[in-house]
Design a protein around this motif. Structure first.
Motif, PDB file in Angstrom:
ATOM      1  N   CYS A 151       1.292   2.929 -87.632  1.00 26.78           N
ATOM      2  CA  CYS A 151       0.920   3.381 -86.331  1.00 26.78           C
ATOM      3  C   CYS A 151      -0.772   3.027 -86.493  1.00 26.78           C
ATOM      4  O   CYS A 151      -1.314   3.380 -87.517  1.00 26.78           O
ATOM      5  CB  CYS A 151       0.983   4.869 -86.059  1.00 26.78           C
ATOM      6  SG  CYS A 151       0.299   5.493 -84.467  1.00 26.78           S
ATOM      7  N   LYS A 153      -2.477   4.349 -83.792  1.00 19.55           N
ATOM      8  CA  LYS A 153      -3.301   5.410 -82.985  1.00 19.55           C
ATOM      9  C   LYS A 153      -4.252   6.381 -83.372  1.00 19.55           C
ATOM     10  O   LYS A 153      -5.073   6.678 -82.732  1.00 19.55           O
ATOM     11  CB  LYS A 153      -2.116   6.147 -82.270  1.00 19.55           C
ATOM     12  CG  LYS A 153      -1.172   5.095 -81.102  1.00 19.55           C
ATOM     13  CD  LYS A 153      -1.791   4.852 -79.961  1.00 19.55           C
ATOM     14  CE  LYS A 153      -0.843   3.988 -79.267  1.00 19.55           C
ATOM     15  NZ  LYS A 153      -0.368   2.905 -79.629  1.00 19.55           N
ATOM     16  N   CYS A 155      -4.276   9.822 -84.022  1.00 20.75           N
ATOM     17  CA  CYS A 155      -4.379  10.913 -83.454  1.00 20.75           C
ATOM     18  C   CYS A 155      -4.918  11.994 -84.644  1.00 20.75           C
ATOM     19  O   CYS A 155      -4.779  11.758 -85.740  1.00 20.75           O
ATOM     20  CB  CYS A 155      -2.997  11.563 -83.284  1.00 20.75           C
ATOM     21  SG  CYS A 155      -2.151  10.496 -81.983  1.00 20.75           S
ATOM     22  N   PHE A 157      -4.802  14.673 -85.720  1.00 20.31           N
ATOM     23  CA  PHE A 157      -4.101  15.509 -86.640  1.00 20.31           C
ATOM     24  C   PHE A 157      -3.256  14.891 -87.506  1.00 20.31           C
ATOM     25  O   PHE A 157      -2.615  15.591 -88.250  1.00 20.31           O
ATOM     26  CB  PHE A 157      -3.368  16.512 -85.688  1.00 20.31           C
ATOM     27  CG  PHE A 157      -2.430  15.845 -84.763  1.00 20.31           C
ATOM     28  CD1 PHE A 157      -1.172  15.368 -85.175  1.00 20.31           C
ATOM     29  CD2 PHE A 157      -2.910  15.690 -83.489  1.00 20.31           C
ATOM     30  CE1 PHE A 157      -0.460  14.616 -84.086  1.00 20.31           C
ATOM     31  CE2 PHE A 157      -2.055  15.049 -82.365  1.00 20.31           C
ATOM     32  CZ  PHE A 157      -1.038  14.582 -82.619  1.00 20.31           C
ATOM     33  N   CYS A 158      -2.844  13.742 -87.391  1.00 21.39           N
ATOM     34  CA  CYS A 158      -1.803  13.049 -87.964  1.00 21.39           C
ATOM     35  C   CYS A 158      -1.818  12.144 -89.164  1.00 21.39           C
ATOM     36  O   CYS A 158      -2.891  11.385 -89.244  1.00 21.39           O
ATOM     37  CB  CYS A 158      -1.146  12.132 -86.884  1.00 21.39           C
ATOM     38  SG  CYS A 158       0.577  11.503 -87.384  1.00 21.39           S
ATOM     39  N   VAL A 160       0.168   9.813 -90.471  1.00 21.60           N
ATOM     40  CA  VAL A 160       1.209   8.790 -90.415  1.00 21.60           C
ATOM     41  C   VAL A 160       0.415   7.388 -90.399  1.00 21.60           C
ATOM     42  O   VAL A 160       0.623   6.524 -91.398  1.00 21.60           O
ATOM     43  CB  VAL A 160       2.013   8.601 -89.022  1.00 21.60           C
ATOM     44  CG1 VAL A 160       2.763   7.095 -88.798  1.00 21.60           C
ATOM     45  CG2 VAL A 160       3.132   9.643 -89.258  1.00 21.60           C
ATOM     46  N   PRO A 161      -0.746   7.195 -89.842  1.00 23.28           N
ATOM     47  CA  PRO A 161      -1.587   5.860 -90.127  1.00 23.28           C
ATOM     48  C   PRO A 161      -1.881   5.829 -91.293  1.00 23.28           C
ATOM     49  O   PRO A 161      -2.142   4.552 -92.022  1.00 23.28           O
ATOM     50  CB  PRO A 161      -2.669   6.240 -89.170  1.00 23.28           C
ATOM     51  CG  PRO A 161      -2.268   6.940 -88.035  1.00 23.28           C
ATOM     52  CD  PRO A 161      -1.193   7.936 -88.924  1.00 23.28           C
ATOM     53  N   HIS A 234       4.766   6.663 -77.502  1.00 25.56           N
ATOM     54  CA  HIS A 234       3.392   7.018 -77.283  1.00 25.56           C
ATOM     55  C   HIS A 234       3.275   6.752 -75.597  1.00 25.56           C
ATOM     56  O   HIS A 234       3.686   5.778 -74.979  1.00 25.56           O
ATOM     57  CB  HIS A 234       2.432   6.547 -78.048  1.00 25.56           C
ATOM     58  CG  HIS A 234       0.977   7.028 -77.835  1.00 25.56           C
ATOM     59  ND1 HIS A 234       0.246   6.777 -76.958  1.00 25.56           N
ATOM     60  CD2 HIS A 234       0.221   7.805 -78.685  1.00 25.56           C
ATOM     61  CE1 HIS A 234      -0.828   7.490 -76.927  1.00 25.56           C
ATOM     62  NE2 HIS A 234      -0.951   8.090 -78.298  1.00 25.56           N
TER      63      HIS A 234
HETATM   64 FE1  SF4 Z   1       0.396   7.693 -84.509  1.00 23.89          FE
HETATM   65 FE2  SF4 Z   1       2.390   9.380 -83.354  1.00 23.89          FE
HETATM   66 FE3  SF4 Z   1       0.557  10.286 -85.362  1.00 23.89          FE
HETATM   67 FE4  SF4 Z   1      -0.393   9.741 -83.081  1.00 23.89          FE
HETATM   68  S1  SF4 Z   1       1.214  11.398 -83.660  1.00 23.89           S
HETATM   69  S2  SF4 Z   1      -1.126   8.790 -85.200  1.00 23.89           S
HETATM   70  S3  SF4 Z   1       0.851   8.283 -82.196  1.00 23.89           S
HETATM   71  S4  SF4 Z   1       2.686   8.659 -85.463  1.00 23.89           S
END
Ligand code: SF4
Ligand code: 5AD
Length: 437
Positions: A151, A153, A155, A157-158, A160-161, A234
Motif C-alpha cells: 500500500c 496510502k 494512513c 495509523f497504519c 501496512v505500508p 480505498h
Molecule cells: Fe493502506 Fe489501508 Fe493501511 Fe490506509 S489503512 S495505509 S489504505 S492498508
C-alpha cells in the motif's frame, strides 16, 4: 490475506513432504502466521509462542524435535528481535519470502535460527507454485486470490505500508492462470485480495495497464466461475469503471467493503485519508444508484489522536447515513513507527472503550436490520461446508451472510435457490426452492 498466505505456505511445504495437522502435539513444524495491524494481534504471538515453547522443550530430547517459525507481518516488523525475545523460534520469515520457505526450513535445521525479511514481491508471485488440483479440491468451492500487495496510502495509523511494502500489482495473465486452475479444480467463487485491492493496475495482455473493473470482466468470462468478490478497497480508488462493474458484471456479488475509518473531516485529514466524509457518501450513493441492492460494509476506528466527542458524533452520523449491512469497528491502537504514534494528543483508554461500545451498538442494530430485511426473499446460496448436524449445510448469500440450509454433504459446492425463513444477528436460515446448479 493471511488465510491465503497460510494456504500458499502449506502448498510450498507439501512439496517437501509436510502435511497439515490440526493437532499441535502431532506437528514437526509449527508456523505462526501473524498480524501486526493492532497491538493486541501482535502480542498474541508471544503468548502463543510461550505455550509452544513448552512443547518444544518436551520434544527436545526425542527423535522428533519441534521446529517453530514466525511468519507474516510481525516477523517482517520485528525480525531478529523475535529470536532474542523467544529462544524457541527457529525461523522468522516475512510475507515476501514464502516461496523460499522449504529452503529456509532446511537451513534452520542444519545451521540454526534463520531470519528472512527481504523485500521482493514480484519474486514471491513469480516463484509461488500454483496449487495442485488435489490441493484445491480439498479446500472447497470458494478461494482467495491475491491480485496486489502492499500500500502507498500511508494512513497515519497504519503499519501496512511498512510491513507489506509499496503497492505491487500482479499481471493479468498470472491472475487469469491462477483463477482458471482454481475453477478447474471445482472453485465457484473467487475473492480477489489486496491490502488496497481496488488500486490494482496490472499489465494486461496488450502490454497496457488495466484497472480492476476490467480484470473482473475478464475473470467473469471463465467458464464455471459463478461468483466474484474483492476486498479491501480505498475510497480514492473507487473509479467509474469499477462502479460500472457493479452494474454490468453478473458474477460480481452485490457487496462492497469500503472502509471510511471516521466521519470527521478533521480526523480524516489527520489520518491522511485523502477524502472527506462527503466524498465517501457520494461514492456510496453512486454505487447504490447502479446497484440498489448492494450491501455496504466498512471499517471504523474510534479514539484516533485528537478525536473529540464532536468528531465521534460525526462518525456516528456517517454510520447512520451509510447504513451498513456489516461493519468492523476498532479502538485506535498505537503502532510503533507510524506518524499516529508520535501524536501528542492520544485519547484516554476509557473514552475509547465508551465510544467503541456506542458505535458497536449502532452497527449491531444496522446489521440486524439488514438481516431482517432478507427474510422472505428468494436468494442464491453457495453451499460451502457442513452445518451443526448432518442434515444441514452452511453457505453464503450474495451479501456474504452465512445461511443455514437443509441439505446433504454431496451438495457442497452447489448454488441453490432458497427462500430465507428466519434471521439471527449474524446469520440467516433458509429453505431450498427449485433445483440446484
Ligand atoms: Fe493502506 Fe489501508 Fe493501511 Fe490506509 S489503512 S495505509 S489504505 S492498508
Ligand atoms: N488501530 C486501530 N485499527 C487499525 N486498523 C489499521 N490500523 C489500525 C490501528 N493502528 C484498522 C483499519 C483498517 C483495518 C484493517 O484495521 O480500520 O481498515
Amino acid at each position: 490475506m493471511n488465510v491465503y498466505d497460510s494456504t500458499r505456505m502449506q502448498d510450498a511445504l507439501e512439496s517437501d513432504g509436510y502435511t497439515p495437522t490440526p493437532d499441535l502435539e502431532d506437528a514437526d513444524l509449527v508456523l505462526l502466521n501473524t498480524c501486526h495491524i493492532r497491538e493486541k494481534a501482535a502480542e498474541k504471538v508471544y503468548s502463543n509462542l510461550g505455550r509452544i515453547r513448552q512443547l518444544k522443550n518436551k520434544r527436545a530430547e526425542t527423535a522428533r524435535p519441534l521446529m517453530v517459525g514466525v511468519t507474516g507481518c510481525v516477523a517482517q516488523a520485528e525480525g531478529e528481535e523475535i529470536i532474542r525475545r523467544e529462544k524457541a523460534v527457529d525461523l522468522v520469515v516475512g510475507p515476501q519470502t514464502y516461496h523460499n520457505l522449504p529452503a529456509i526450513v532446511a537451513r534452520a535445521k542444519a545451521a540454526g535460527p534463520q531470519v528472512e525479511t527481504e523485500y521482493s514481491v514480484e519474486d514471491k508471485f513469480e516463484h509461488m507454485p500454483l496449487a495442485t488440483n488435489k490441493q484445491v479440491r480439498s479446500r472447497g468451492a470458494t478461494a482467495f486470490l491475491t491480485v496486489q500487495e502492499g500500500c502507498d496510502k500511508f494512513c497515519t495509523f497504519c503499519v501496512v505500508p511498512y510491513t507489506r511494502g509499496a503497492e505491487v500489482s500482479r499481471p493479468q495473465s498470472q491472475i487469469m492462470e491462477e483463477a482458471k486452475s482454481l475453477v478447474s479444480a471445482g472453485v465457484r467463487e473467487i475473492t480477489l485480495l489486496g491490502q488496497n485491492v481496488n488500486a490494482w493496475h496490472g499489465t494486461g495482455p496488450a502490454g497496457t495497464e488495466m484497472q480492476l473493473g476490467e480484470l473482473l470482466s475478464d475473470l467473469s468470462k471463465i467458464d464455471g466461475l459463478r461468483r466474484l468478490r474483492y476486498v479491501t478497497s480505498h475510497p480514492q480508488d473507487m473509479d467509474d469503471g469499477l462502479i460500472a462493474a457493479h452494474r454490468d458484471n453478473d458474477c460480481l456479488m452485490p457487496y462492497l467493503h469500503l472502509p471510511v475509518q471516521s466521519g470527521s473531516d478533521k480526523i480524516l485529514k489527520a489520518m491522511n485519508r485523502s477524502h472527506t466524509a462527503r466524498e465517501y457518501l457520494d461514492i456510496i450513493e453512486k454505487v447504490r444508484t447502479v446497484r440498489p441492492d448492494i450491501a455496504i460494509s466498512g471499517d471504523m476506528i474510534v479514539g484516533f489522536p485528537g478525536e473529540t466527542e464532536e468528531d465521534f458524533q460525526a462518525t456516528m452520523d456517517i454510520v447512520q447515513q451509510t447504513n451498513y449491512a456489516q461493519c468492523y469497528s476498532f479502538k485506535y491502537s498505537m503502532r510503533p513507527g507510524t506518524p499516529g504514534a508520535e501524536m501528542d494528543n492520544q485519547v484516554d483508554e476509557a473514552v475509547k472503550n465508551d465510544r467503541l461500545a456506542r458505535l458497536k451498538a449502532l452497527l449491531d442494530q444496522q446489521q440486524l436490520a439488514f438481516n431482517k430485511s432478507c427474510v422472505g426473499k428468494t436468494i442464491e446460496v453457495l453451499l460451502e461446508k457442513p452445518g451443526r448436524n448432518a442434515q444441514q449445510l452452511i453457505g453464503r448469500s450474495p451479501w456474504l451472510q452465512s445461511v443455514v440450509v437443509p441439505a446433504h454433504c454431496g451438495q457442497i459446492g452447489d448454488l441453490v435457490t432458497v427462500v430465507v425463513t428466519q434471521n439471527n444477528a449474524n446469520s440467516l436460515l433458509a429453505q431450498p426452492v427449485g433445483a440446484s446448479s
